[in-house]
Write a protein that holds these residues in place. Structure first.
Motif, short mmCIF file in Angstrom:
data_model
loop_
_atom_site.label_atom_id
_atom_site.label_comp_id
_atom_site.label_asym_id
_atom_site.label_seq_id
_atom_site.Cartn_x
_atom_site.Cartn_y
_atom_site.Cartn_z
N TRP A 50 -56.53 -19.07 17.34
CA TRP A 50 -55.55 -20.05 17.94
C TRP A 50 -54.55 -19.87 18.36
CZ3 TRP A 50 -53.06 -24.72 15.42
CH2 TRP A 50 -52.84 -25.59 16.36
N GLU A 51 -54.13 -20.17 19.57
CA GLU A 51 -52.58 -20.01 19.71
C GLU A 51 -52.02 -21.36 20.46
OE1 GLU A 51 -51.54 -17.05 23.00
OE2 GLU A 51 -53.21 -15.55 21.93
N PRO A 52 -51.23 -22.02 19.47
CA PRO A 52 -50.89 -23.59 19.46
C PRO A 52 -49.96 -23.80 20.49
CG PRO A 52 -49.94 -22.46 17.41
CD PRO A 52 -50.99 -21.48 17.94
N VAL A 53 -49.21 -22.67 20.95
CA VAL A 53 -47.93 -22.76 22.00
C VAL A 53 -48.15 -21.45 22.77
CG1 VAL A 53 -46.44 -24.07 20.19
CG2 VAL A 53 -46.25 -21.72 20.48
N PRO A 54 -47.64 -21.80 24.01
CA PRO A 54 -47.56 -20.70 24.84
C PRO A 54 -46.90 -19.39 24.21
CG PRO A 54 -46.78 -22.56 26.15
CD PRO A 54 -46.62 -22.98 24.44
N ASP A 55 -47.03 -18.13 24.88
CA ASP A 55 -46.38 -16.94 24.54
C ASP A 55 -46.49 -16.62 22.99
OD1 ASP A 55 -46.03 -16.75 27.14
OD2 ASP A 55 -44.08 -17.53 27.04
N CYS A 56 -47.53 -16.91 22.34
CA CYS A 56 -47.72 -16.54 20.74
C CYS A 56 -47.94 -14.96 21.01
CB CYS A 56 -49.14 -17.01 20.44
SG CYS A 56 -48.75 -18.86 19.84
N PRO A 92 -37.56 -15.50 18.07
CA PRO A 92 -38.52 -14.85 17.74
C PRO A 92 -39.98 -15.24 18.33
CG PRO A 92 -37.31 -15.27 15.54
CD PRO A 92 -36.83 -16.10 16.92
N PRO A 93 -40.92 -14.71 18.54
CA PRO A 93 -42.28 -15.51 19.01
C PRO A 93 -42.87 -16.25 17.90
CG PRO A 93 -42.20 -13.09 19.54
CD PRO A 93 -41.02 -13.36 18.67
N PHE A 94 -43.52 -17.31 18.27
CA PHE A 94 -44.56 -17.81 17.50
C PHE A 94 -45.61 -17.13 16.96
CE2 PHE A 94 -47.59 -20.83 15.84
CZ PHE A 94 -46.94 -21.84 15.04
N THR A 95 -45.86 -17.04 16.00
CA THR A 95 -47.09 -16.24 15.53
C THR A 95 -48.27 -16.83 15.21
OG1 THR A 95 -46.15 -15.79 13.40
CG2 THR A 95 -45.71 -14.15 14.88
N THR A 96 -49.86 -16.40 15.35
CA THR A 96 -50.70 -17.30 15.17
C THR A 96 -51.35 -16.79 13.86
OG1 THR A 96 -52.24 -15.25 15.71
CG2 THR A 96 -51.63 -16.90 17.37
N LEU A 97 -51.96 -17.80 13.28
CA LEU A 97 -52.81 -17.36 11.82
C LEU A 97 -53.02 -15.98 11.60
CD1 LEU A 97 -55.09 -19.95 9.95
CD2 LEU A 97 -55.52 -17.33 9.79
#
Length: 206
Positions: A50-56, A92-97
């Motif tokens: 799951w990518e909760p925000v754009p550009d994960c 930094p990019p947001f990172t997925t689980l």
């Protein structure tokens, strides 16, 4: 071999954090913090990726190439984890689980190898898991390997600078006891992030 007195609390902390994270990922329940058991469903593939925000940044099929602002896919196998050589993107990019769990697994596997193993493995050798079940099993394997490395450490090893030769951190310049402490911090803070992502995913579905 007896566990050195100053290693014992660090080992207990590692075991506690590992158990909490595993329970959060697999269920069937977890401790709410006050002794109440809360039901936990096993991690699904959809939630894992799951990518909760754009550009994960995430874990992706190698055939699809790196994600936004990434230039490489780390790891072995058909999947890879988004990354880029230093300097890293800012912010930094947001990172997925999936990314966070893969990062934890990689550092455990590689630190174990560079402490009591061949001291030859690199990030390119660690298989990036494309599904939740494989990722959880790989984390457990990595955690077991690292714990085995800890059980091999006596007081001399704890004081030895460079007892761990893990090449992606300051390990070669640090006494091993500092590396042990740092790995616990990685497990604690990424475990908390993963737990929060599970909560957010569940709230999104509700």
């Amino acid at each position: 071999m007896p566990i050195p007195a100053r290693l014992a609390p660090l080992l207990d902390q590692f075991d506690f954090a590992r158990h909490r994270l595993t329970a959060r990922l697999t269920g069937p329940s977890r401790d709410s913090g006050n002794g109440t058991e809360i039901a936990v469903p096993p991690l699904t593939d959809d939630e894992y990726l799951w990518e909760p925000v754009p550009d994960c940044w995430s874990v992706r099929p190698r055939s699809s190439g790196p994600g936004p602002r990434a230039s490489v896919l780390l790891g072995a196998g058909a999947w890879g984890r988004d990354a880029t050589p230093a300097p890293h993107p800012e912010p930094p990019p947001f990172t997925t689980l999936a990314w966070r769990l893969g990062h934890l697994t990689e550092l455990l596997v590689l630190r174990a190898d560079h402490t009591v193993g061949s001291r030859s493995l690199t990030r390119a050798d660690v298989v990036a898991a494309g599904d939740a079940a494989t990722a959880v099993a790989a984390f457990e394997e990595g955690a077991t390997a690292w714990r085995t490395a800890l059980l091999d450490a006596d007081d001399t090893a704890l004081d030895t600078v460079g007892h761990s030769q893990y090449p992606y951190g300051s390990d070669p310049e640090d006494p091993f006891v500092e590396t042990v402490w740092w790995v616990n911090q990685e497990l604690l803070h990424h475990g908390a992030e993963i737990a929060l992502l599970r909560d957010l995913y569940a709230a999104r579905q509700r």
